[in-house]
Design an enzyme around this catalytic site. Structure first.
Site, PDB file in Angstrom:
ATOM      1  N   HIS A 168       7.868 -13.910   6.299  1.00 45.88           N
ATOM      2  CA  HIS A 168       6.687 -13.999   5.448  1.00 45.88           C
ATOM      3  C   HIS A 168       6.832 -13.051   4.263  1.00 45.88           C
ATOM      4  O   HIS A 168       7.483 -12.009   4.365  1.00 45.88           O
ATOM      5  CB  HIS A 168       5.422 -13.593   6.221  1.00 45.88           C
ATOM      6  N   CYS A 255      -0.869  -8.880  10.163  1.00 39.81           N
ATOM      7  CA  CYS A 255      -1.099 -10.169  10.824  1.00 39.81           C
ATOM      8  C   CYS A 255      -2.036 -10.071  12.020  1.00 39.81           C
ATOM      9  O   CYS A 255      -2.550 -11.079  12.501  1.00 39.81           O
ATOM     10  CB  CYS A 255       0.215 -10.804  11.246  1.00 39.81           C
TER      11      CYS A 255
END
Length: 264
Positions: A168, A255
């Site tokens: 990511h 996250c």
């Protein structure tokens, strides 16, 4: 008073499921220990609370091994929330499961309907723009749909490219304040932060680039003392949280929570 995208009152988290060992991972680093990852998750929640946050902790979803990584399911902005569409098909049910929990906090909730996909781990919101990294989990069509929604709320979206081999975009960066980014040398070399002040992670400590600024606190994973010292020397209040088990399944600080100030 200006609004900064690191000032929040609330967070949503979700407890790790017992199925977490079945979660997705880019590289096999062994399975996380469930008792340890649960304890670390508790430390993380305590750090958010100590930073001034009201934390809503949701129960685990055993059918979704990655469900504790709630940031990938939604983007929370001052104007409302956007339910995202994860690139991993096995995770898309997590986004629809999150939507009802956003309703008590936001009077405007939009949805990425597809066919494109976009995950929160690829989205970095700063005062001036929303940077979205194209990756294996976020594609051009997903970014285009997100751009239209964000534009209606007064935000400018800039697409950037996540370096090859990086899961990511925010695996390699995080927001430290209204003009400062913590980034790996690899990501910084791409030039995507040319208009920002960049603090690079210390040599060998690239894995700590995913930190979170929450009000007056920078929460980062434990075990990266050189980078923590760099940030402290720059005047940041640093709190470290154990993250060794989450890291085995590509999990970091950002996250594990949705951070926001409600509009309702």
């Amino acid at each position: 008073m200006p609004y900064y995208f690191y000032q929040f009152t609330h967070a949503i988290t979700r407890r790790p499921p017992t199925t977490i060992c079945d979660g997705l991972r880019a590289v096999d680093q062994g399975n996380p220990d469930f008792a340890r990852i649960s304890a670390h998750h508790g430390e993380y929640i305590a750090a958010l609370q100590n930073a001034g946050m009201t934390v809503v902790e949701l129960p685990p979803l055993e059918q979704f091994p990655d469900c504790c990584f709630v940031e990938d399911t939604a983007l929370c902005l001052p104007q409302g929330a956007i339910v995202l569409r994860p690139g991993a098909v096995t995770r898309r049910g997590e986004a629809s499961a999150m939507a009802p929990h956003l309703a008590p906090f936001f009077d405007d909730i939009a949805v990425i309907s597809g066919p494109g996909f976009v995950e929160g781990g690829d989205i970095l919101v700063t005062e001036r723009e929303i940077l979205v990294g194209r990756s294996a989990r976020t594609d051009a069509a997903g970014i285009a749909e997100l751009t239209q929604i964000a534009k209606a709320w007064g935000h400018h979206v800039r697409e950037v490219i996540t370096p090859p081999g990086v899961l990511h975009f925010k695996t390699d960066c995080s927001l430290l304040d209204h003009q400062t980014i913590l980034a790996t040398p690899l990501l910084n070399a791409s030039g995507c932060f040319a208009d920002y002040t960049v603090i690079e992670t210390a040599d060998g400590e690239e894995a700590c680039a995913n930190a979170i600024r929450v009000n007056d606190t920078v929460i980062m994973p434990a075990g990266f003392p050189k980078t923590a010292d760099i940030l402290a020397a720059r005047g940041y209040h640093v709190v470290t949280v154990n993250n060794s088990e989450c890291a085995k399944i590509d999990g970091g600080m950002s996250c594990l929570s949705l951070r926001f100030t409600p509009t309702l």
